[in-house]
Design an enzyme around this catalytic site. Structure first.
Site, PDB file in Angstrom:
ATOM      1  N   ASP A   1       0.699  -1.079  -0.153  1.00 39.05           N
ATOM      2  CA  ASP A   1       0.011  -0.149   0.021  1.00 39.05           C
ATOM      3  C   ASP A   1       0.828   1.113   0.034  1.00 39.05           C
ATOM      4  O   ASP A   1       2.128   1.260   0.271  1.00 39.05           O
ATOM      5  CB  ASP A   1      -1.143  -0.117   1.375  1.00 39.05           C
ATOM      6  CG  ASP A   1      -0.269  -0.629   2.494  1.00 39.05           C
ATOM      7  OD1 ASP A   1       0.911  -0.530   2.494  1.00 39.05           O
ATOM      8  OD2 ASP A   1      -1.077  -1.089   3.447  1.00 39.05           O
TER       9      ASP A   1
ATOM     10  N   ASP B   1      -7.392  -3.967  14.495  1.00 38.96           N
ATOM     11  CA  ASP B   1      -8.761  -4.474  13.822  1.00 38.96           C
ATOM     12  C   ASP B   1      -8.843  -5.591  12.925  1.00 38.96           C
ATOM     13  O   ASP B   1      -9.862  -5.838  12.265  1.00 38.96           O
ATOM     14  CB  ASP B   1      -9.440  -3.160  13.417  1.00 38.96           C
ATOM     15  CG  ASP B   1      -8.736  -2.634  12.235  1.00 38.96           C
ATOM     16  OD1 ASP B   1      -7.872  -3.143  11.878  1.00 38.96           O
ATOM     17  OD2 ASP B   1      -9.117  -1.488  11.587  1.00 38.96           O
TER      18      ASP B   1
ATOM     19  N   HIS C   1      -7.142  -5.674  10.126  1.00 37.62           N
ATOM     20  CA  HIS C   1      -6.889  -5.600   8.894  1.00 37.62           C
ATOM     21  C   HIS C   1      -5.296  -6.013   8.288  1.00 37.62           C
ATOM     22  O   HIS C   1      -4.642  -6.246   9.100  1.00 37.62           O
ATOM     23  CB  HIS C   1      -6.896  -4.005   8.813  1.00 37.62           C
ATOM     24  CG  HIS C   1      -5.792  -3.090   9.241  1.00 37.62           C
ATOM     25  ND1 HIS C   1      -6.035  -1.713   9.955  1.00 37.62           N
ATOM     26  CD2 HIS C   1      -4.495  -3.279   8.988  1.00 37.62           C
ATOM     27  CE1 HIS C   1      -4.770  -1.404  10.349  1.00 37.62           C
ATOM     28  NE2 HIS C   1      -3.822  -2.068   9.949  1.00 37.62           N
TER      29      HIS C   1
ATOM     30  N   GLU D   1      -9.713  -2.405   5.975  1.00 34.51           N
ATOM     31  CA  GLU D   1     -10.533  -2.131   7.369  1.00 34.51           C
ATOM     32  C   GLU D   1     -11.605  -2.981   7.426  1.00 34.51           C
ATOM     33  O   GLU D   1     -12.404  -3.457   6.200  1.00 34.51           O
ATOM     34  CB  GLU D   1     -10.691  -0.684   7.373  1.00 34.51           C
ATOM     35  CG  GLU D   1      -9.602   0.169   7.324  1.00 34.51           C
ATOM     36  CD  GLU D   1      -8.592   0.245   8.435  1.00 34.51           C
ATOM     37  OE1 GLU D   1      -8.643  -0.419   9.247  1.00 34.51           O
ATOM     38  OE2 GLU D   1      -7.999   1.402   8.462  1.00 34.51           O
TER      39      GLU D   1
HETATM   40  P1  PGA Z   1       2.212  -2.426  12.737  1.00 31.92           P
HETATM   41  O1  PGA Z   1       0.824  -2.259  11.801  1.00 31.92           O
HETATM   42  O2  PGA Z   1       3.089  -3.297  12.443  1.00 31.92           O
HETATM   43  O3  PGA Z   1       2.678  -0.979  12.927  1.00 31.92           O
HETATM   44  O4  PGA Z   1       1.597  -2.774  14.245  1.00 31.92           O
HETATM   45  C1  PGA Z   1       0.339  -3.465  11.463  1.00 31.92           C
HETATM   46  C2  PGA Z   1      -0.750  -3.443  10.256  1.00 31.92           C
HETATM   47  O5  PGA Z   1      -1.431  -2.176  10.490  1.00 31.92           O
HETATM   48  O6  PGA Z   1      -0.756  -4.083   9.665  1.00 31.92           O
END
Ligand code: PGA
Length: 242
Positions: A68, A137, A139, A144
């Site tokens: 992304d 959450d 994702h 999301e």
């Molecule tokens: P993080 O994010 O590695 O900063 O915990 C994980 C994600 O949002 O996929």
């Protein structure tokens, strides 16, 4: 099919993930790797660089596709995911920009950029191994909680929770982009193999819910239960609610 690896420490967890990536590239030096940003991959990238510097593996012939990119940040913006990748991995591994792909968040025609990115993955022969983190959450990439799984690269709207989690990288909350270009759940599911990494107590409940609960677009990572080859690498804290 889920394969579980639980490591005693966070350090061992990152080394195990780097070892899975290294094994892939030892067997196929020009592998197509799907890569991620955020806190989760940082230690993995340091271990990959160490393995290359020690002569264990040579990553310099891989091709990469990131999950992304924020919309509205140019690739040379310090908080863009392209900058993150250059700083934390690409330069150290000696990867040239034509080997590495990150969606263009400054594209004038965003839907054309989505289609072109999806097509570029296909033209590269598809992703051999996709590295993923998981959000609180559930994702994966910027998928999301939603009513349906996304099929292909798409324009994602970040939730308030994700904006707040990502604020730590920006000077002011209002600087965090509200939208991003993101691989869809379908784009991710088309990878031949998946490597999902999670560490820390704060990920324990979502790891349990995503991989032992129902498959639902409300927790996009849950669909990995239906992937034919998904390896989940955890430290003991992230595994503590299983
Ligand atoms: P993080 O994010 O590695 O900063 O915990 C994980 C994600 O949002 O996929």
């Amino acid at each position: 099919m889920l394969h579980w690896i639980v490591c005693p420490t966070r350090e061992a967890q990152a080394k195990a993930c780097a070892a899975v990536l290294a094994a892939q590239v030892l067997q196929k030096p020009d592998s197509v790797l799907g890569l991620a940003t955020g806190s989760t991959p940082l230690a993995i990238y340091r271990e990959m660089i160490a393995l290359q510097n020690e002569g264990v593996v040579n990553f310099s012939n891989v091709r990469t596709f990131n999950l992304d990119e924020y919309i509205g940040l140019s690739h040379d913006h310090p908080q863009s995911y392209r900058s993150f990748m250059e700083t934390n991995l690409f330069v150290e591994l000696g990867l040239r920009s034509e080997q590495t792909h990150v969606p263009d968040g400054m594209a004038e025609d965003l839907s054309a950029e989505c289609a072109a990115y999806e097509q570029a993955i296909e033209q590269a022969g598809g992703i051999d191994l996709q590295l993923l983190g998981i959000g609180h959450d559930g994702h994966i990439a910027f998928n999301e909680p939603a009513e349906a799984f996304t099929r292909t690269v798409f324009v994602a709207t970040l939730t308030a929770a994700t904006i707040s989690a990502n604020q730590r990288f920006f000077a002011r909350p209002e600087d965090v982009p509200r939208t991003a270009l993101s691989m869809g759940v379908g784009s991710i599911m088309r990878a031949n193999r998946i490597l999902l990494s999670a560490f820390g107590r704060d990920k324990a409940e979502i790891v349990r819910d995503a991989f032992t609960g129902p498959v639902t677009p409300q927790i996009s990572a849950s669909i990995l239960q239906f992937h034919p080859d998904c390896t989940i690498v955890l430290d003991e804290e992230a595994a503590s609610a299983l």
